[in-house]
Scaffold this active site. Structure first.
Site, PDB file in Angstrom:
ATOM      1  N   CYS A 175      -1.748   5.043  10.435  1.00 43.07           N
ATOM      2  CA  CYS A 175      -0.382   4.211  10.753  1.00 43.07           C
ATOM      3  C   CYS A 175      -0.695   2.810  11.373  1.00 43.07           C
ATOM      4  CB  CYS A 175       0.301   5.084  11.938  1.00 43.07           C
ATOM      5  SG  CYS A 175       0.811   6.499  11.339  1.00 43.07           S
TER       6      CYS A 175
ATOM      7  N   CYS B  12       3.708   8.480   1.735  1.00 43.07           N
ATOM      8  CA  CYS B  12       4.039   7.331   2.609  1.00 43.07           C
ATOM      9  C   CYS B  12       4.323   6.148   1.533  1.00 43.07           C
ATOM     10  CB  CYS B  12       3.091   7.131   3.728  1.00 43.07           C
ATOM     11  SG  CYS B  12       3.321   5.844   4.827  1.00 43.07           S
TER      12      CYS B  12
ATOM     13  N   CYS C  70       5.830  -7.623   7.064  1.00 42.17           N
ATOM     14  CA  CYS C  70       7.059  -7.296   7.945  1.00 42.17           C
ATOM     15  C   CYS C  70       7.483  -8.375   8.774  1.00 42.17           C
ATOM     16  CB  CYS C  70       6.736  -5.760   8.661  1.00 42.17           C
ATOM     17  SG  CYS C  70       8.132  -5.357   9.577  1.00 42.17           S
TER      18      CYS C  70
ATOM     19  N   CYS D 140       0.713  -3.622  15.676  1.00 40.16           N
ATOM     20  CA  CYS D 140       0.871  -3.317  14.425  1.00 40.16           C
ATOM     21  C   CYS D 140       0.418  -4.121  13.173  1.00 40.16           C
ATOM     22  CB  CYS D 140       2.525  -3.115  13.937  1.00 40.16           C
ATOM     23  SG  CYS D 140       2.548  -2.702  11.972  1.00 40.16           S
TER      24      CYS D 140
ATOM     25  N   GLU E 136       0.928  -1.004  -0.077  1.00 40.95           N
ATOM     26  CA  GLU E 136       0.037   0.096  -0.153  1.00 40.95           C
ATOM     27  C   GLU E 136       0.832   1.289   0.144  1.00 40.95           C
ATOM     28  OE1 GLU E 136      -3.863  -1.871   2.094  1.00 40.95           O
ATOM     29  OE2 GLU E 136      -2.602  -0.821   3.285  1.00 40.95           O
TER      30      GLU E 136
ATOM     31  N   CYS F 138       5.914  -6.360  15.649  1.00 41.17           N
ATOM     32  CA  CYS F 138       5.412  -5.574  16.788  1.00 41.17           C
ATOM     33  C   CYS F 138       3.819  -5.689  17.025  1.00 41.17           C
ATOM     34  CB  CYS F 138       5.489  -3.829  16.348  1.00 41.17           C
ATOM     35  SG  CYS F 138       7.164  -3.686  15.906  1.00 41.17           S
TER      36      CYS F 138
HETATM   37  N1  SAH Z   1       8.801  -0.438  10.130  1.00 37.93           N
HETATM   38  C1  SAH Z   1       8.775   0.800  10.350  1.00 37.93           C
HETATM   39  C2  SAH Z   1       8.087   1.810   9.449  1.00 37.93           C
HETATM   40  C3  SAH Z   1       6.585   1.450   9.202  1.00 37.93           C
HETATM   41  S1  SAH Z   1       5.459   1.854  10.779  1.00 37.93           S
HETATM   42  C4  SAH Z   1       8.797   1.470  11.714  1.00 37.93           C
HETATM   43  O1  SAH Z   1       8.169   0.742  12.573  1.00 37.93           O
HETATM   44  O2  SAH Z   1       9.293   2.386  12.125  1.00 37.93           O
HETATM   45  C5  SAH Z   1       5.210   3.389  10.771  1.00 37.93           C
HETATM   46  C6  SAH Z   1       4.793   3.842  12.149  1.00 37.93           C
HETATM   47  O3  SAH Z   1       3.417   3.559  12.756  1.00 37.93           O
HETATM   48  C7  SAH Z   1       5.760   3.285  13.214  1.00 37.93           C
HETATM   49  O4  SAH Z   1       6.251   4.099  14.301  1.00 37.93           O
HETATM   50  C8  SAH Z   1       4.730   2.213  13.803  1.00 37.93           C
HETATM   51  O5  SAH Z   1       5.349   1.756  15.117  1.00 37.93           O
HETATM   52  C9  SAH Z   1       3.535   2.854  13.905  1.00 37.93           C
HETATM   53  N2  SAH Z   1       2.369   1.911  14.122  1.00 37.93           N
HETATM   54  C10 SAH Z   1       2.394   0.870  13.761  1.00 37.93           C
HETATM   55  N3  SAH Z   1       1.262   0.258  14.110  1.00 37.93           N
HETATM   56  C11 SAH Z   1       0.585   1.126  14.600  1.00 37.93           C
HETATM   57  C12 SAH Z   1      -0.983   1.272  15.298  1.00 37.93           C
HETATM   58  N4  SAH Z   1      -1.846   0.340  15.072  1.00 37.93           N
HETATM   59  N5  SAH Z   1      -1.343   2.612  15.333  1.00 37.93           N
HETATM   60  C13 SAH Z   1      -0.537   3.602  15.557  1.00 37.93           C
HETATM   61  N6  SAH Z   1       0.954   3.485  15.150  1.00 37.93           N
HETATM   62  C14 SAH Z   1       1.453   2.389  14.652  1.00 37.93           C
HETATM   63 FE1  SF4 Z   2       7.236  -3.871  11.136  1.00 35.63          FE
HETATM   64 FE2  SF4 Z   2       4.953  -2.843  12.068  1.00 35.63          FE
HETATM   65 FE3  SF4 Z   2       6.956  -3.117  13.643  1.00 35.63          FE
HETATM   66 FE4  SF4 Z   2       7.197  -1.485  11.734  1.00 35.63          FE
HETATM   67  S1  SF4 Z   2       5.755  -1.319  13.424  1.00 35.63           S
HETATM   68  S2  SF4 Z   2       8.609  -2.792  12.312  1.00 35.63           S
HETATM   69  S3  SF4 Z   2       6.309  -2.316  10.153  1.00 35.63           S
HETATM   70  S4  SF4 Z   2       5.725  -4.694  12.697  1.00 35.63           S
END
Ligand code: SAH
Ligand code: SF4
Length: 365
Positions: free
Chosen positions: A341, A105, A112, A119, A92, A116
């Site tokens: 995000c 973006c 990934c 996420c 996306e 996390c």
């Molecule tokens: N993998 C990279 C970049 C993509 S994520 C990273 O983790 O930095 C972009 C941002 O969105 C990151 O700060 C991530 O932690 C945040 N993010 C992920 N899931 C989210 C959610 N459900 N609500 C708000 N922010 C989230």
């Molecule tokens: Fe991967 Fe989501 Fe963690 Fe970013 S926040 S490193 S996209 S799992």
């Protein structure tokens, strides 16, 4: 022989391609400008190149765009593209218009591996790195859609790029850095390094490389201020712990008041949103030119976290502000189309079994 996709080439590779095909070196400059200043996809329109050379190039090569599966537009103006790659997997791309800027973006991987816990992207089973062509292609596609060529015109719609879509950009360093160098090229899209932000969960060796080789803005997905909690929220922390991460950020080149580290901090109810957390955050990043983005947690189907209350978030922000840190609360954009995000997740899992073998799984941490 299949035609070579010029979108995958760095400028040096394009030069080599021309020389290998008995074309003079200056052809590479001409083609590059048509591709990245004017967004051309057809050689036939390159009118400073002889007709015979244009058709020769056309037989030999192409300038691709990713295929669009779906476009969704939010009521707040945010646009999300679901993009289908050649192997059938999907990523996306999001465009976020704001008063003073327009931000694209970009995704760096299909899915990934880092899982996390808050996420959505991290729950996707299939993962592969995007090629630089697939990364720069996302930007080109947005510029096509917004009619943003030639790239140097006044009132550009795309003024900023964030590597904050699907994937961990620093686990795909080579392709990501190649794409970033292409978007920074003066003879092309010409985005300043100050308008590009790379977000990482903290792959320390490649943070150092990013600083030395690219010099773009750095955003760190922090989310917790002690290792115990961060180990569970951002599991890569077990490999690259907080102390080392903070040190590497402290050493990021050219930090100043106008060039700060952005700390991303997702606000999770009763998990990381206490006053004590805010105070510990201040201690942790003391002395580093910083901006803290507080991101209200964006829920997704099946997620088990809750968003902190508005009061809690305001209070957290106030503590940080009183300590002298800019700490904007990020307004969720495009929530109605799942573009906010952490909500990005393609339907790759729905891909037919026959295609699955073609996806190369990455090493899981
Ligand atoms: N993998 C990279 C970049 C993509 S994520 C990273 O983790 O930095 C972009 C941002 O969105 C990151 O700060 C991530 O932690 C945040 N993010 C992920 N899931 C989210 C959610 N459900 N609500 C708000 N922010 C989230
Ligand atoms: Fe991967 Fe989501 Fe963690 Fe970013 S926040 S490193 S996209 S799992």
């Amino acid at each position: 022989m299949s035609r070579q996709d010029l979108l995958n080439f760095s400028f040096d590779e394009l030069k080599a391609f021309c020389l290998n095909n008995d074309l003079p070196r200056f052809r590479a400059t001409q083609i590059w400008r048509w591709m990245y200043c004017f967004g051309l996809q057809s050689f036939l329109e390159m009118n400073n190149i002889s007709k015979s050379t244009r058709s020769f190039l056309n037989e030999l090569s192409l300038i691709s765009r990713p295929q669009i599966s779906e476009i969704k537009e939010s009521k707040d103006g945010t646009i999300k593209w679901l993009i289908k790659l050649k192997d059938g997997s999907e990523v996306e791309t999001v465009y976020i218009p704001q008063e003073d800027r327009g931000t694209v973006c970009l995704s760096s991987q299909v899915g990934c591996t880092l899982n996390c816990s808050f996420c959505h992207t991290g729950t996707q089973a299939l993962v592969r790195n995007l090629t630089s062509g697939e990364i720069i292609g996302q930007l080109m596609l947005v510029m096509d859609h917004l009619n943003d060529w030639p790239s140097g015109k006044n009132h550009r719609k795309v003024t900023n790029v964030v590597m904050m879509g699907m994937g961990e950009p620093l686990l795909n360093y080579d392709e990501v850095s190649k794409a970033i160098k292409i978007m920074m090229s003066d003879d092309g899209i010409s985005l300043s390094r100050r308008r590009i932000t790379l977000s990482t969960s903290g792959i320390i060796p490649n943070i150092d490389k990013t600083g030395a080789e690219l010099g773009v803005n750095l955003a760190i997905s922090l989310h917790a201020v002690n290792d115990k909690l961060r180990d569970t929220l951002v599991p890569i922390n077990k490999k690259y712990n907080l102390k080392d991460l903070i040190n590497s950020c402290r050493n990021y080149p050219n930090l100043s008041n106008s060039r700060r580290i952005t700390w991303e901090y997702v606000m999770l109810k009763d998990i990381n949103d206490s006053e004590e957390d805010a105070n510990n955050l201040i201690k942790l990043i003391k002395g580093i030119p910083s901006k803290i983005n507080l991101i209200p947690f964006n829920p997704w189907p099946g997620s088990f976290f809750e968003t902190s209350s508005k009061n809690k978030i305001d209070n957290f922000a106030k503590i940080l502000m009183d300590a002298g840190f800019a700490s904007p609360i990020r307004k969720p954009r495009g929530q109605d189309i799942y573009a906010a995000c952490g909500q990005l997740k393609s339907d790759t899992e729905k891909i037919r079994k026959s295609q699955i073998n073609k996806l190369v799984p990455l090493h899981s941490f």
